[in-house]
Design a protein around this motif. Structure first.
Motif, short mmCIF file in Angstrom:
data_model
loop_
_atom_site.label_atom_id
_atom_site.label_comp_id
_atom_site.label_asym_id
_atom_site.label_seq_id
_atom_site.Cartn_x
_atom_site.Cartn_y
_atom_site.Cartn_z
N THR B 158 31.41 19.63 -0.81
CA THR B 158 30.93 20.43 -1.88
C THR B 158 32.48 20.81 -2.15
O THR B 158 32.46 21.27 -4.03
CB THR B 158 30.68 22.06 -1.00
N ALA B 162 32.56 19.28 -6.17
CA ALA B 162 32.88 20.71 -7.33
C ALA B 162 34.12 19.93 -8.30
O ALA B 162 34.17 19.81 -9.70
CB ALA B 162 33.27 21.42 -6.90
N LYS B 166 32.40 19.31 -11.26
CA LYS B 166 32.86 20.49 -13.06
C LYS B 166 34.45 20.52 -13.02
O LYS B 166 34.94 21.18 -14.04
CB LYS B 166 32.49 21.92 -11.57
N LEU B 190 37.40 25.86 -3.75
CA LEU B 190 36.67 26.48 -4.28
C LEU B 190 36.43 28.20 -4.87
O LEU B 190 35.84 27.69 -5.95
CB LEU B 190 35.36 26.21 -3.36
N PHE B 194 36.65 27.42 -8.74
CA PHE B 194 35.63 26.82 -9.40
C PHE B 194 34.18 28.26 -8.82
O PHE B 194 33.51 28.34 -9.20
CB PHE B 194 34.48 26.07 -8.46
N ILE B 196 33.73 29.89 -6.09
CA ILE B 196 32.23 29.60 -5.17
C ILE B 196 32.70 30.09 -4.41
O ILE B 196 34.21 29.68 -4.28
CB ILE B 196 32.12 27.97 -5.52
N TYR B 198 31.83 30.24 -0.77
CA TYR B 198 31.78 28.89 0.17
C TYR B 198 30.76 29.62 1.20
O TYR B 198 29.21 28.58 1.63
CB TYR B 198 32.48 28.12 0.85
N GLU B 201 27.25 29.41 0.08
CA GLU B 201 26.08 28.56 -0.60
C GLU B 201 24.86 28.97 1.10
O GLU B 201 25.01 28.97 2.08
CB GLU B 201 27.27 26.55 0.38
#
Lengths: 271, 271, 271, 271
Positions: B158, B162, B166, B190, B194, B196, B198, B201
């Motif tokens: 991941t 990313a 990204k 992350l 980004f 994100i 996790y 997810e």
């Protein structure tokens, strides 16, 4: 959630090696192919397209393993013979076996539509085993064993399906008629009742299929002298155009039991 | 051409049995799936359709072997866990292993078109191994090992993808950035770079897939309470319509490391 | 004459490991001991000195392997039970097996003169095998199996030799008389014809021998309460003089099939 | 107390067979013989009586197994070579191995007093292994490997003990002097410092011992031409009195690496 705590389970794995300096055979057998053949209307006693599919897969396997020097097949079965000196996958038995069984299966499904007129109804499967042979004579005898088996099965099946398809016998009756008969009896029955001279049956069915790499000149000679003992997608002209001394993977339908001519023509095949 | 003369070669065959009263795992791994995934444009870091194809195949295997009680998979790998009392194929190791590897492969190719948007370019293959575990704790640890591995791989992938997709990093740069990082570093990266989280997810990717037979009522409860931990082609209504006490083969994406709730809800799964 | 050219032959060696986390038994059996017993005039049905020699050897083996937790023997046979966690010789199967077989044999010959009244006429030999058991119940059942076997053999032999030695039957006649009889028939025959109550036969013969390390207090208790169930070269006073909580290797002749009292008194023996 | 309930434990036993049509070697090695040799004051670098005891045991093994065609030994080690066609114990690996290890050990203890001047202080032991060789060349190379090893060890030991016993070096110093030296350096050292021409050392020590069955006439020839290459309890006259064409088990100390003369004189030894 580190996995270090659990990694000890890896130590339960084993990695058996094939004894050094031995020939070995990877033999693959269809599982439940009687039913699979019926579900896909295979022709009896031999479905040429289904056999060609098997041969295609076997030839692809041979092409991808330089140390696989011969494959011999009939019906839903194929044996792959490896050189005694091979170091393939470090001779790890399970790795070699499962990889080849998987590749064989994948290609059988993948190439199906190129050969068969009906869509695949359900996925077939094969099992496999590795058998180790320590001597040249042993591996020759293994090859002879499979071809003798092809002969016996094909003669039986030819007689059986003649009785059923041409003789209007039930399968049970056909079985009863053939029970206990010798080869010569079946030959006689085929001739007297159906006018079939078994000797004139296709070499493809009588000998089964043998896949090897063969030299251009031998291929050409075979195409000229005994064209029914070879299946090859190339024309004679295409073979002639190959470079001097080059090898091509071919499917043969010739005797591999006697020394002559096959083994005399390929003296180094098994080493 | 009798084959009696050659039949002695059959005596070179071996037939190893799996030690009685032990659990065992058949683990299957894709061969060269990095290249295969690229050739078929698998989405990164997880291609949901390719994973669903793997799960479909695993579920079919579980359905066809009553003594296979759990399968756990991620990426191009699947492990099938068998009961310690199973007498499948008389516990013949090679027979069990090659049959399952072959069935897995055949179904992967056969069901491909149901799941994947592009035609299969070439036949994939898998290798396999059998690992034997003598105790309940050992087999639980094996299962934990695979799920911990899924966590580690998915977090890495991941973050890696990313950075590449990204973050416009090259693959080499992404690798360098992640080298030596801990889980918390990847989580932080992350989030900070980004946005994100996790933890948010999909469970499917974080936990991988676990295939078991589960009771109707447990399935219903899961569908209501944690629908992201189950993949099932049936609707809640269809499950509710199943008869009381019946079992259905389901693909779960839940924790199987801790005792609670999974193992408490399935106390007899491994016996 | 460098040996580098030939060293490749070392790669043909294999080194099988015993599956981790399993109990295993090394069982040793006399070869041709019927003849060996006759040549050395072993007493019938049991030669106490020959059994004591076997027990001495077994006790020495137990003393030299901390991870061998129990040995059980009868006649010319002994089984050595190892802990499931042992890492002896890295669990190399052949190394463990051949070493113990060799040590057993060497000690049997070496200690012979300490026990037997006649000189050894010729060297005896033993074969051996390793059997792996994955669960506690399995290894308990193995131990029970050997003791049940001792019971069956000893009852038969007691009856057989009573018929021959006291009943003046030929060996052939004695065999015929016992053929097909049940335990109760043999008990009845011993009692009615020879006035022998089998229950009063020595525990040594009825139970065979079990070698373990036992705590001082348990040994003392046994010496007081059931002195016929233990063979030990130490006196009660010597045992009492051992330090609190110390262990001594002892030869027992007690029931090891039922849970009580043996397994309740030694709850951790197998772990 | 029927044992039927427990007999299932027998099914956990395995019975591995040695691959058909292969040569195999049973190699036996002394355990802790450095210490054992010291405890019994073995002479250095070679104790002729201890070696003669080993040879006696090896000869007895050869005599009792018709399919054991050659044994080769040095120091506390012996290798027994079996014919590729042997069906001994149905080729059960563990049975063959443990029986021979046990017999070897028993005889070593049993015959000790016939050879050694001091009583045995404690029972020695040996471990063993079986190694399988598929080809004639492999088994020849195995035999060569052992004899080359004997040469290397004996040259080293001769130099080492000359330094210690005649040169008054400590063992540590002797080791340091020999570290990294080649054969020619050791030869040179023996000659220049101790006046020893290694070539004149006894064949017994330089070649080790090879036990075979040899024809009367070859034995006679050897006794006349190269008496130092044979150990035999018979006199020339006794051998001459043997019947024409008869074989006798002999212990040789001759080259078995080169084809000539040994293998030319015994062309059928390995078949």
């Amino acid at each position: 959630m580190a996995n270090t705590k659990y990694q000890y389970v890896k130590h339960f794995e084993e990695d058996e090696r094939i004894l050094l300096n031995t020939y070995f055979v990877v033999r693959i057998d269809g599982k439940g192919f009687h039913k699979f053949a019926e579900a896909h209307h295979f022709e009896k006693p031999n479905d040429i397209r289904a056999l060609e599919l098997m041969n295609r897969v076997a030839a692809e396997i041979l092409k991808s393993y330089g140390d696989c020097v011969l494959a011999i097949g009939e019906s839903d079965e194929y044996s792959f013979v490896f050189k005694r000196k091979t170091t393939l996958f470090n001779r790890r038995k399970t790795k070699i076996l499962t990889t080849i069984v998987s590749q064989f299966t994948a290609m059988y499904v993948f190439y199906w539509a190129e050969y068969m007129p009906v869509p695949m109804q359900y996925p077939p499967s094969f099992d496999g085993r590795i058998v180790i042979y320590p001597s040249y004579q042993n591996i020759r005898d293994y090859i002879s064993w499979r071809q003798a088996d092809t002969h016996i099965n094909n003669l039986y099946n030819t007689a059986f399906w003649a009785l059923v398809l041409k003789g209007n016998e039930t399968e049970t009756a056909a079985e009863a008629i053939l029970r206990g008969t010798l080869s010569k009896d079946k030959n006689e029955l085929l001739f007297s009742r159906f006018g079939i001279n078994y000797n004139n049956e296709p070499e493809f069915f009588k000998k089964g299929s043998v896949v090897i790499r063969e030299k251009r000149d031998l291929i050409l000679k075979r195409m000229e002298e005994k064209p029914d003992t070879i299946s090859l997608s190339l024309t004679k002209e295409q073979v002639a155009a190959l470079s001097e001394g080059s090898y091509e993977t071919v499917v043969l339908h010739c005797d591999v039991i006697r020394d002559s001519p096959f083994w005399e023509e390929h003296p180094d095949l098994l080493d």
